[in-house]
Design a protein around this motif. Structure first.
Motif, PDB file in Angstrom:
ATOM      1  N   THR A   1      19.913  11.621   0.326  1.00 34.60           N
ATOM      2  CA  THR A   1      18.810  12.480  -0.127  1.00 34.60           C
ATOM      3  C   THR A   1      17.901  12.910   1.018  1.00 34.60           C
ATOM      4  N   LEU A   2      17.614  11.988   1.955  1.00 34.25           N
ATOM      5  CA  LEU A   2      16.595  12.235   2.982  1.00 34.25           C
ATOM      6  C   LEU A   2      17.146  12.278   4.393  1.00 34.25           C
ATOM      7  N   GLY A   3      18.410  11.948   4.586  1.00 36.83           N
ATOM      8  CA  GLY A   3      18.982  11.941   5.918  1.00 36.83           C
ATOM      9  C   GLY A   3      18.997  10.553   6.523  1.00 36.83           C
ATOM     10  N   ASN A   4      19.663  10.413   7.644  1.00 38.02           N
ATOM     11  CA  ASN A   4      19.816   9.112   8.292  1.00 38.02           C
ATOM     12  C   ASN A   4      18.599   8.684   9.101  1.00 38.02           C
ATOM     13  N   ASN A   5      17.750   9.633   9.463  1.00 38.76           N
ATOM     14  CA  ASN A   5      16.547   9.312  10.240  1.00 38.76           C
ATOM     15  C   ASN A   5      15.496   8.735   9.297  1.00 38.76           C
ATOM     16  N   THR A   6      15.308   7.424   9.370  1.00 33.97           N
ATOM     17  CA  THR A   6      14.398   6.767   8.433  1.00 33.97           C
ATOM     18  C   THR A   6      12.941   7.155   8.640  1.00 33.97           C
ATOM     19  N   ALA A   7      12.629   7.757   9.775  1.00 33.67           N
ATOM     20  CA  ALA A   7      11.260   8.249   9.981  1.00 33.67           C
ATOM     21  C   ALA A   7      10.913   9.341   8.972  1.00 33.67           C
ATOM     22  N   ASN A   8      11.938   9.968   8.399  1.00 34.40           N
ATOM     23  CA  ASN A   8      11.717  11.021   7.403  1.00 34.40           C
ATOM     24  C   ASN A   8      11.639  10.478   5.977  1.00 34.40           C
ATOM     25  N   TRP A   9      11.655   9.155   5.846  1.00 38.78           N
ATOM     26  CA  TRP A   9      11.608   8.547   4.518  1.00 38.78           C
ATOM     27  C   TRP A   9      10.171   8.235   4.088  1.00 38.78           C
TER      28      TRP A   9
ATOM     29  N   PRO B   1      15.658   7.391  -9.412  1.00 39.52           N
ATOM     30  CA  PRO B   1      16.020   7.553  -7.999  1.00 39.52           C
ATOM     31  C   PRO B   1      15.131   8.586  -7.310  1.00 39.52           C
ATOM     32  N   ALA B   2      14.974   8.446  -5.987  1.00 39.46           N
ATOM     33  CA  ALA B   2      14.188   9.395  -5.195  1.00 39.46           C
ATOM     34  C   ALA B   2      14.836  10.775  -5.235  1.00 39.46           C
ATOM     35  N   PRO B   3      14.013  11.846  -5.151  1.00 45.85           N
ATOM     36  CA  PRO B   3      12.558  11.877  -5.012  1.00 45.85           C
ATOM     37  C   PRO B   3      11.878  11.715  -6.368  1.00 45.85           C
ATOM     38  N   TRP B   4      10.547  11.510  -6.304  1.00 44.34           N
ATOM     39  CA  TRP B   4       9.794  11.244  -7.525  1.00 44.34           C
ATOM     40  C   TRP B   4       8.707  12.290  -7.732  1.00 44.34           C
ATOM     41  N   SER B   5       8.666  12.843  -8.913  1.00 42.69           N
ATOM     42  CA  SER B   5       7.584  13.743  -9.301  1.00 42.69           C
ATOM     43  C   SER B   5       6.520  12.931 -10.029  1.00 42.69           C
ATOM     44  N   VAL B   6       5.292  13.049  -9.592  1.00 39.44           N
ATOM     45  CA  VAL B   6       4.200  12.330 -10.244  1.00 39.44           C
ATOM     46  C   VAL B   6       4.021  12.881 -11.652  1.00 39.44           C
ATOM     47  N   ALA B   7       4.054  11.990 -12.642  1.00 35.68           N
ATOM     48  CA  ALA B   7       3.974  12.400 -14.041  1.00 35.68           C
ATOM     49  C   ALA B   7       2.553  12.326 -14.580  1.00 35.68           C
ATOM     50  N   TYR B   8       1.803  11.329 -14.141  1.00 35.75           N
ATOM     51  CA  TYR B   8       0.442  11.180 -14.662  1.00 35.75           C
ATOM     52  C   TYR B   8      -0.423  10.472 -13.638  1.00 35.75           C
ATOM     53  N   GLY B   9      -1.718  10.496 -13.883  1.00 37.36           N
ATOM     54  CA  GLY B   9      -2.667   9.858 -12.973  1.00 37.36           C
ATOM     55  C   GLY B   9      -4.089  10.119 -13.431  1.00 37.36           C
ATOM     56  N   PRO B  10      -5.069   9.842 -12.577  1.00 37.72           N
ATOM     57  CA  PRO B  10      -6.471  10.049 -12.947  1.00 37.72           C
ATOM     58  C   PRO B  10      -6.732  11.493 -13.367  1.00 37.72           C
TER      59      PRO B  10
ATOM     60  N   ASP C   1       0.844  -1.196   0.000  1.00 38.75           N
ATOM     61  CA  ASP C   1       0.000   0.000   0.000  1.00 38.75           C
ATOM     62  C   ASP C   1       0.880   1.247   0.000  1.00 38.75           C
ATOM     63  N   HIS C   2       0.596   2.146  -0.961  1.00 40.84           N
ATOM     64  CA  HIS C   2       1.398   3.365  -1.105  1.00 40.84           C
ATOM     65  C   HIS C   2       0.692   4.543  -0.449  1.00 40.84           C
ATOM     66  N   LYS C   3       0.567   4.491   0.890  1.00 44.12           N
ATOM     67  CA  LYS C   3       0.033   5.626   1.636  1.00 44.12           C
ATOM     68  C   LYS C   3       1.147   6.633   1.875  1.00 44.12           C
ATOM     69  N   THR C   4       0.765   7.877   2.125  1.00 46.46           N
ATOM     70  CA  THR C   4       1.777   8.933   2.240  1.00 46.46           C
ATOM     71  C   THR C   4       2.703   8.723   3.432  1.00 46.46           C
ATOM     72  N   ASP C   5       2.284   7.963   4.456  1.00 47.34           N
ATOM     73  CA  ASP C   5       3.141   7.787   5.632  1.00 47.34           C
ATOM     74  C   ASP C   5       3.956   6.498   5.585  1.00 47.34           C
ATOM     75  N   GLU C   6       3.927   5.783   4.450  1.00 47.48           N
ATOM     76  CA  GLU C   6       4.645   4.514   4.337  1.00 47.48           C
ATOM     77  C   GLU C   6       6.132   4.736   4.041  1.00 47.48           C
ATOM     78  N   VAL C   7       6.990   4.179   4.860  1.00 48.63           N
ATOM     79  CA  VAL C   7       8.427   4.206   4.610  1.00 48.63           C
ATOM     80  C   VAL C   7       8.812   3.084   3.646  1.00 48.63           C
ATOM     81  N   ALA C   8       8.137   1.941   3.757  1.00 49.56           N
ATOM     82  CA  ALA C   8       8.460   0.803   2.893  1.00 49.56           C
ATOM     83  C   ALA C   8       8.259   1.145   1.428  1.00 49.56           C
ATOM     84  N   ALA C   9       7.262   1.970   1.116  1.00 45.81           N
ATOM     85  CA  ALA C   9       7.016   2.356  -0.278  1.00 45.81           C
ATOM     86  C   ALA C   9       8.209   3.104  -0.852  1.00 45.81           C
TER      87      ALA C   9
END
Length: 792
Positions: free
Chosen positions: A661-669, A716-725, A575-583
């Motif tokens: 890119t995001l720092g060592n604190n994985t909570a910010n990923w 590579p991260a970060p990603w700009s959304v290119a297309y969608g609904p 699941d690609h929710k905004t708070d997911e680090v695994a995504a």
């Protein structure tokens, strides 16, 4: 000093007043009375709180003329840009940087084809009469109102819009669907330069006898890759939307809460300002439709009324063949075709370039089609590459098709309208209040000789490039009222009942599988509410599919302080929710895996093209499953790497990049920190105009091939959304007046207008708005009324 201050104050006040007047003069007029020539009777245009016009006319011509007028006052610059893109005229206003785009579109032959088609149009047909009235409305608006701000900035001179412009835009849409320009050169390169073992991960038939003869030169390969890059960049450089994919489904009344069919659709298109669709509610006695219109098109591409409705997705059939021609060594103007040397046709066109002298192009054509690497000029290789394209080779009465589809209230009428769509290939998903649902894969599918694989560049000196005709429409993939009670279309490869093969550049089946899992649940009765949840679903099974063979290797390779991250991936449901680090970790790993395994063989140019194709999505899971694939070895080292070694490098490089890119604190990923959407205006690519014209940035959920397909390019991260609904629509035919929809940005393309960006945050938050159809709802929600009257 006091006098100077007073003078400066007066100057600033005057400048402010002039600036305010200037901006005000550019705004849409949504109230009062306007006189138009050629109107037969007064027309009422009522605007709701989103700026959607509800047009009431007394006849069809007045309705379409009014649509052209109101469409132009909200979207005139979009109309100007899209016709210039399609006709290869952007360099005239944007300068030499767009010359390469203009060269490409001139070479494709869209302009010449549209001009020839327009010259022989039967102006007496209902569809062409509608087009003429609509264009008249656009041109009348343009003639009597100040030009948009963008016209002033770019120095654009007003000129009439014509039927050839509309037909050219249809060609742009067909081109933007075509993946062949990116895919065929890449796969042919793998086949001819790397070999059969490397081709296996793409799951394509290996035909060594198909290798182009004589072999393509190094310059040919460089030219083809450059052409692939140009085809990808052409539309994005112009700031206009690229058509990418789509979801749609129709559910029979037996599976819905209301007992009537339910229609859902969300076409996936590149994000831009303004958005691609212009909503309008049209009516005159005997006709009513709430439609979504493209620039310069009078008929709706998506629509519904109280009786029926439809949505579209890309068919993604392969309707383009790239063909390597064999030149006569004694005459470079001849190619070998069907047993003899034949002359190449040629013509010249001139491209205007802002600030520079015009550029003259010589455009050649073989019996197979335009020589597309002429777009590269001196960078072209010695081998002419022709393009056979169904859009240029069929009658393709697409305007008439959609005119009829706008009125198709029965299965038979919808089927007949769909049969007239030849290119680009589209899936028409349709439902009506009487209880019917249907799907037609609409396209003229070419018949190729047996054994020919159009995934590769074909040999023009042999019969493999010939076409034997077209598949009868009755053999196209299609369904009407299936027993299972629902139809799904999500860009995956269809399996027609006729058994014919339909080559194409299809998307992963991940979205389709996800939708199938939900819609096949017989315990669920579908309604507008749970359909919203399905359209907004941000999950996918693709992650688990790819990770399954990789996780054991990653667990072994991970250091002690990385075990928590490995556990996140192992337990992640995709699941690609905004708070997911695994995504975030997964999407970085996808790119790194492709890079470590394939970039050494492909080289920077072809690798960059490969990860822009759909075939990479299919290749990576197969690669991950195959420990013996030759791709695992890094050809730049003196040792032979295996799967474990390369996956380990990919894992470590992924974490290294994320930490930098995001720092060592994985909570910010978190996913929302790196996965963002900005709606870009064509002028917003230039700083500081981006501050004025662009809308966003927004942190967004969803991802590559999730149902809520807010998709980014592999990289590579970060990603700009290119297309969608490009819109989300839900219509329950128990009461279509309660249908829901959303515009990703706003109805208007006019800077500083209240409807320029008023839906952007609602869209990100997954909200929907009511699409007013009933007279009671329109009257209750009218905020402004514009009366158009005949000139006295």
């Amino acid at each position: 000093m006091k006098l100077i201050l007073k003078i400066l104050t007066v100057i600033f006040v005057c400048a402010g007043v002039l600036g305010a007047w200037y901006i005000y003069s550019k705004q849409p007029i949504r109230s009062g009375e306007v006189s138009l020539t050629n109107l037969q009777a007064p027309v009422s245009v009522r605007y709701d709180e989103r700026g959607v016009p509800h047009i009431q006319a007394q006849n069809e011509a007045d309705m379409y003329r009014t649509l052209g007028y109101v469409h132009a006052q909200d979207r005139l610059f979009q109309m100007e840009m899209v016709r210039r893109l399609a006709r290869g005229e952007l360099a005239a206003i944007l300068g030499p940087k767009l010359l390469v785009t203009d060269r490409l579109f001139r070479t494709l032959g869209i302009r010449a084809h549209a001009d020839a088609y327009a010259a022989k149009m039967d102006t007496s047909t209902p569809a062409n009469k509608a087009l003429a009235a609509y264009l008249d409305g656009i041109n009348q608006y343009q003639n009597i109102h100040p030009a948009p701000i963008e016209f002033d900035i770019l120095g654009i001179t007003k000129r009439p819009f014509t039927a050839a412009d509309t037909l050219s835009v249809a060609g742009y849409m067909a081109y933007s669907f075509a993946a062949a320009f990116r895919t065929e050169p890449v796969l042919t390169y793998v086949r001819d330069q790397l070999g059969a073992d490397y081709l296996e991960v793409f799951d394509l038939a290996w035909h060594p006898e198909g290798v182009v003869s004589p072999p393509l030169s190094t310059k040919d390969w460089h030219g083809l890759n450059r052409l692939a890059h140009i085809s990808q960049q052409a539309i994005s450089d112009s700031g206009l939307a690229l058509f990418e994919g789509s979801n749609a489904w129709a559910v029979s009344g037996s599976r819905t809460s209301s007992g009537k069919p339910l229609l859902a659709g969300d076409p996936h298109i590149g994000f831009a300002v303004p958005s691609v669709w212009y909503e309008a509610h049209l009516s005159y006695p005997g006709f009513e439709l709430y439609g979504h219109h493209q620039a310069l098109n009078p008929v709706a591409s998506l629509g519904h009324n109280m009786d029926f409705g439809w949505s579209i997705t890309m068919f993604q059939n392969d309707d383009i063949d790239l063909i390597a021609e064999k030149l006569n060594p004694d005459n470079i103007n001849q190619v070998w075709y069907q047993g003899q040397w034949v002359e190449l046709q040629s013509r010249t066109e001139q491209i205007e370039v802002k600030g520079e002298d015009p550029v003259t192009l010589t455009l050649r054509r073989s019996p197979h089609g335009p020589i597309i690497n002429d777009a590269l000029g001196e960078h072209s290789g010695k081998t002419p590459i022709a393009m056979w394209w169904a859009f240029l080779e069929t009658d393709n009465p697409i305007l008439d098709a959609f005119y009829q589809l706008n009125r198709a209230d029965t299965l038979a009428k919808a089927r007949a309208a769909s049969e007239k769509i030849h290119a680009p290939g589209l899936n028409i998903i349709w439902a009506n209040a009487s209880g019917d649902i249907g799907w037609w894969a609409a396209a003229q599918l070419p018949l190729r000789p047996s054994g020919v694989n159009p995934t590769f560049i074909l040999d023009g000196s042999s019969a493999e490039a010939d076409k034997l005709g077209f598949v009868p429409f009755t053999d196209n993939p299609q369904q009407e009222n299936p027993e299972r009670g629902y139809i799904i279309s999500a860009n995956y490869q269809p399996v027609p009942d006729s058994g014919i093969e339909v080559p194409g550049y299809y998307n992963l089946p991940a979205r389709g599988i996800r939708l199938e899992q939900r819609l096949s649940d017989n315990s669920v009765q579908w309604n507008v509410q749970n359909s919203q949840a399905l359209q907004l679903d941000t999950g996918s099974g693709y992650a688990q599919l790819l990770l399954k063979p990789l996780l054991p290797i990653i667990k072994t390779a991970a250091s002690a302080d990385e075990k928590e991250l490995v556990n996140l991936l192992s337990n992640w449901d995709g699941d690609h929710k905004t708070d997911e680090v695994a995504a975030t970790i997964f999407n970085q790993l996808v790119y790194q895996l492709a890079f470590e395994a394939m970039s050494d063989e492909m080289g920077d140019g072809f690798f960059a093209t490969l990860i822009r194709t759909r075939v990479i999505d299919f290749a990576l899971p197969r690669l991950a499953e195959d420990p013996d694939s030759p791709w695992w070895d890094n050809q730049k080292t003196s040792v032979t790497e295996d799967r474990a070694a390369t996956v380990t490098v990919a894992w470590r490089e992924s974490l290294k990049h994320l930490r930098i890119t995001l720092g060592n604190n994985t909570a910010n990923w978190q996913w929302g920190a790196v996965h963002t959407l900005t709606h870009e205006h064509p002028l917003g690519q230039q700083k500081p105009l981006d501050i004025l014209f662009n809308v966003g940035q927004f942190a967004v959920p969803g991802g590559h091939e999730t149902p809520n397909n807010l998709s980014h390019k592999i990289g590579p991260a970060p990603w700009s959304v290119a297309y969608g609904p490009s819109t989300r629509r839900l219509i329950d035919f128990a009461d279509p007046s309660q249908s829901l929809g959303i515009n990703p940005v706003g109805q208007s393309g006019v800077l500083f207008d209240q409807h320029y960006r008023d839906q952007a945050e609602s869209y990100i938050n997954g909200q929907y708005h009511k699409q007013y159809l009933s007279e009671a709802d329109v009257a209750a929600n009218t905020e402004d009324t514009l009366q158009l009257v005949p000139v006295k």
